[in-house]
Design an enzyme around this catalytic site. Sequence first.
Site, PDB file in Angstrom:
ATOM      1  CE1 TYR A   1      -3.449   1.999  10.395  1.00  0.00           C
ATOM      2  CE2 TYR A   1      -3.326   2.161  13.033  1.00  0.00           C
ATOM      3  CZ  TYR A   1      -3.296   1.055  11.601  1.00  0.00           C
ATOM      4  OH  TYR A   1      -1.988   0.560  12.010  1.00  0.00           O
TER       5      TYR A   1
ATOM      6  CE1 TYR B   1       1.066   2.315  10.944  1.00  0.00           C
ATOM      7  CE2 TYR B   1       1.692   1.836   8.357  1.00  0.00           C
ATOM      8  CZ  TYR B   1       0.860   1.363   9.289  1.00  0.00           C
ATOM      9  OH  TYR B   1      -0.437   0.814   9.521  1.00  0.00           O
TER      10      TYR B   1
ATOM     11  N   PRO C   1      -1.006  -2.563  19.436  1.00  0.00           N
ATOM     12  CG  PRO C   1      -2.684  -4.485  18.818  1.00  0.00           C
ATOM     13  CD  PRO C   1      -1.428  -2.935  20.463  1.00  0.00           C
TER      14      PRO C   1
ATOM     15  CG  HIS D   1      -1.792  -0.865   1.325  1.00  0.00           C
ATOM     16  ND1 HIS D   1      -2.818  -1.428   2.379  1.00  0.00           N
ATOM     17  CD2 HIS D   1      -2.442  -1.445  -0.047  1.00  0.00           C
ATOM     18  CE1 HIS D   1      -3.938  -1.984   2.089  1.00  0.00           C
ATOM     19  NE2 HIS D   1      -3.426  -2.474   0.924  1.00  0.00           N
TER      20      HIS D   1
ATOM     21  CE  LYS E   1       6.368   1.561  13.926  1.00  0.00           C
ATOM     22  NZ  LYS E   1       6.900   1.387  12.534  1.00  0.00           N
TER      23      LYS E   1
END
Length: 391
Positions: free
Chosen positions: A200, A384, A292, A72, A296
């Site tokens: 998210y 990220y 989570p 992505h 990571k």
Amino acid sequence: MRTQVGIIGAGPAGLLLSHLLALEGIESVVLERKSREAVEGTIKAGVLEHWVVDLLRETGVGERLDREATFHDGIELRFLGRGHFIDMRRLTGGKGVTIYAQHEVLKDLIASRLEKGGTLYFGVSGVELDGLNGPHPSIRFRNHEGQPQELVCDFIAGCDGYHGPSRSYIPNRREYLRHYPFGWLGILAEAPPAAPHLIYTNHERGFALLSTRTSKIQRYYLQVDPHDDLAEWPDDRIWDELKARVATEDGFHLVDGPIFQKNIVAMRSFVCETMQYGRLFIAGDAAHTVPPTGAKGLNLAAADVVKLARAFTRYYQHHDDQGLETYSAQCARRVWRAEHFSWFMTTMLHRIPGETEIDRKFQLAQLEYVVRSEASAKSLAENYVGLPPDW
Ligand code: APR
Ligand code: PHB
């Protein structure tokens, strides 16, 4: 039995360490409590940092990943009924998001170790460590048939996760711990992908995450009470709740389907300092755990063992123990960065039980800042996709 590095735990940390050591000609034995089937069948998270993907490719275990992973460009943050795409590839100069389930990484590493003649013992019990301050520490354990064994090593790597015994052998360690008052209910379902990126969502009813596994299987999560029983979450309730939380004002439609796996995990932030005692070195979840939300866990474990493998290589090839002596200090900066980022993502995106109106306002102000400010989005993206391994 005798080996150079005795490794406890066949999770991402232990298996990747064994793999990296083998490439440098360093012998190791991996001792794992669970069966191979259980290790390869346990469903966990699935996002790989940019450099981890490169590392797996460069060290010869990236072939299936290249064929089967999902790639992505970024992630979506959704709140107040609107989605906001964070274009990580643009913000980080080309680094994207790779989704490849942790157990698939483990399958690839196990297959590679066995193919190259590596020694892995599954189904062991009663692991105990001895002689950590001497030149030849040892691991006593029972093999899968219950027979007592002893593995004499030069070094021991404790890669046995949050619940493993290794950490307890470090006297005078300092532990930092926060439990979150919520958990994640995760499902695997047969359905088409919800979007070409992860979503998210911060919603009045709680957090939700739409992730993916393949074009036909999706991985979705809901914020729930960590003490909830799965029996309280029949499939219809899960779909109703997911649909309510990810709804948008322009009518986003989430396609449902048969759910074939469900679990609830608790969330914690945890760090153990130091990560070494004598000839014992701990890595991955044994030394630190993250919630989570920042994706990571596996990546941080990988960063530890890259450093540990390099330190062992320096020791065996150049008789230099500097890398081993500074291992824990070298890991600390990245560990705390990842801990902070995971806490930041978690507190920005979940409804905190007992929160007041002003807490909610602060949260929304942070979300607005991330999606409106290039500088803020860039900071989130950099964390990220993953800081460089040496960070
Ligand atoms: N003896 C042998 N093996 C053990 C013992 C023991 N006493 N205790 C635990 N183990 C094994 C576990 O069964 C598990 O397979 O150690 C392994 C630890 O693996 P993980 O918990 O996956 O930890 P780690 O390799 O550090 O990876 C961290 O993986 O599980 C995720 O959320 C975690 O993403 C994070 C990442
Ligand atoms: C997953 O796909 O399992 C996943 C994705 C992103 C996260 C956590 C888990 O932050």
